[in-house]
Scaffold this active site. Sequence first.
Site, short mmCIF file in Angstrom:
data_model
loop_
_atom_site.label_atom_id
_atom_site.label_comp_id
_atom_site.label_asym_id
_atom_site.label_seq_id
_atom_site.Cartn_x
_atom_site.Cartn_y
_atom_site.Cartn_z
N PRO A 104 35.03 -19.97 55.53
CA PRO A 104 34.91 -20.71 54.31
C PRO A 104 36.38 -21.12 53.91
O PRO A 104 37.24 -20.13 54.22
CB PRO A 104 34.28 -19.34 53.34
N GLY A 123 41.04 -17.04 51.48
CA GLY A 123 42.07 -15.83 52.25
C GLY A 123 41.60 -15.36 53.54
O GLY A 123 42.35 -14.32 54.11
N GLY A 134 42.19 -17.53 56.38
CA GLY A 134 43.15 -18.07 57.13
C GLY A 134 42.43 -19.42 57.69
O GLY A 134 42.93 -20.02 58.70
N ASP A 189 49.57 -15.62 59.02
CA ASP A 189 48.40 -16.36 59.40
C ASP A 189 48.35 -17.24 60.70
O ASP A 189 47.52 -17.06 61.58
CB ASP A 189 47.80 -17.40 58.18
O1 PMV Z 1 45.19 -15.01 50.58
P1 PMV Z 1 45.89 -15.57 51.89
O2 PMV Z 1 45.30 -15.43 53.34
O3 PMV Z 1 46.84 -16.84 51.62
O4 PMV Z 1 46.91 -14.02 52.06
C1 PMV Z 1 48.09 -14.05 51.15
C2 PMV Z 1 49.01 -12.87 51.58
C3 PMV Z 1 50.05 -12.59 50.72
O5 PMV Z 1 50.71 -11.70 51.46
C4 PMV Z 1 49.73 -12.36 49.51
C5 PMV Z 1 51.09 -14.06 50.74
C6 PMV Z 1 51.73 -14.17 52.04
O6 PMV Z 1 52.25 -15.54 52.33
O7 PMV Z 1 51.96 -13.27 52.86
#
Ligand code: PMV
Length: 302
Positions: free
Chosen positions: A87, A91, A93, A138
Site C-alpha cells: 500500500p 509506512g 517503504g 528504508d
Molecule cells: O513512516 P515511514 O516508513 O516513512 O518511517 C518513518 C520513520 C521515522 O523514523 C519516523 C523517520 C525516518 O526517516 O527514519
Amino acid sequence: MITCSAPGKIYLFGEHAVVYGHSAICCAIDLRTRVQAAKHDSFIIGSVLGTTGLDLEVHPYVSKVIEMMQDYKRIEGVRIRIESELPVGSGLGSSAAVTVATIQALNQLYACGLQLEDVAGMAHSIEREVQGNASPTDTYVSTMGGVMLVPERRKLKGLDCQIVIGNTGKFSSTKELVSNVAKLRQEFPEIIDTILGDIGKMAHIAEEHVNRKDYGTIGKLMNVNQGLLDAIGVGGAELSELVYAARNAGAISSKITGAGGGGCIVALAGREDADEVFRAIKNTGAQAILTRNTHEGVRMEP
Ligand code: PMV
C-alpha cells in the site's frame, strides 16, 4: 526486457529514535514492488497512478532514477511498468521499494555496473531529493533484505514468525510527525531525549534476542516500544485499536510501524495465532496483510 523487484519493510524497533542517531531494527517483508524495464524510443512510465512520460508530479521516484542513471549510460528512452503489493504512503517503504527496483532494473538493462551499496546510496539520495528528508533505513533494507540494525548496518538473523500488518488507511505524513516530535523535544528536552534514548537501547538489547529467535522477549520489548511511541505523541485512536485487537487475538506483540499518526501497525504472531490476529484486525474495518520476513532484497525476476 528486465524485471526487478524490491521488498517493503517494517520497524521492529526504533522509528523516530533513529532520526536522532539512536539505533533501530528494521525488517524486510515479503511484499514486493516489481519494475519491468524495456528499451524504447521514448519515455513511458505506467503504474496504478496512470501512464506518463518523465513526470516529477505523478512518478517522481522513477523519473528521478532515469535522470540520475544518465550519469552512467545515455538513456534515450525506456518503457517502465510498475506493479506493487505494498500500500502506498502507509509506512511500509513503498517509495524506497520502487526506487530501488527501478535503479536495479536500469542498472541491469544498461549494464551500468552498480553494486548493491551503490544502488542503496543512489536510492537514498533520490528519496531525500523527493521527500526533502529521509533516513537511509528504508532504501538500505529494501536493497539488502533481511533484518538490519541501523545505523550500524549489522545484519541480524531472519524472523521465522508470522508478521501481520494492520493498515488504518489514514494518511500519515512522516515529515509532520517527525516535526511534532522535534517540537515536543524542544519543550521537554530531558524527558523526550530520555525516551528516544531508551528506544535506541531497546533496539540494542533486542539484537541478541533476534539472533537467538527469542520471540517472547522481542515481543515484550516491542510492546514497551509501543508505549514509548504513544508517549512521544505519534499514536492515535485508530492505531491503538489495531494494536489491542492484535494483542487480544493472541499476537506476540504489536506496535506502530513507521512514522505513526496513521499508517500501519505491525504484529508478530505464531503460526497457530496468525489467522486469528489477521481476522481481529480485519474485524475493526482496517486492511489486514499477512506476510513474513524476507532475506531477499532487490532481485532480478525471471
Ligand atoms: O513512516 P515511514 O516508513 O516513512 O518511517 C518513518 C520513520 C521515522 O523514523 C519516523 C523517520 C525516518 O526517516 O527514519
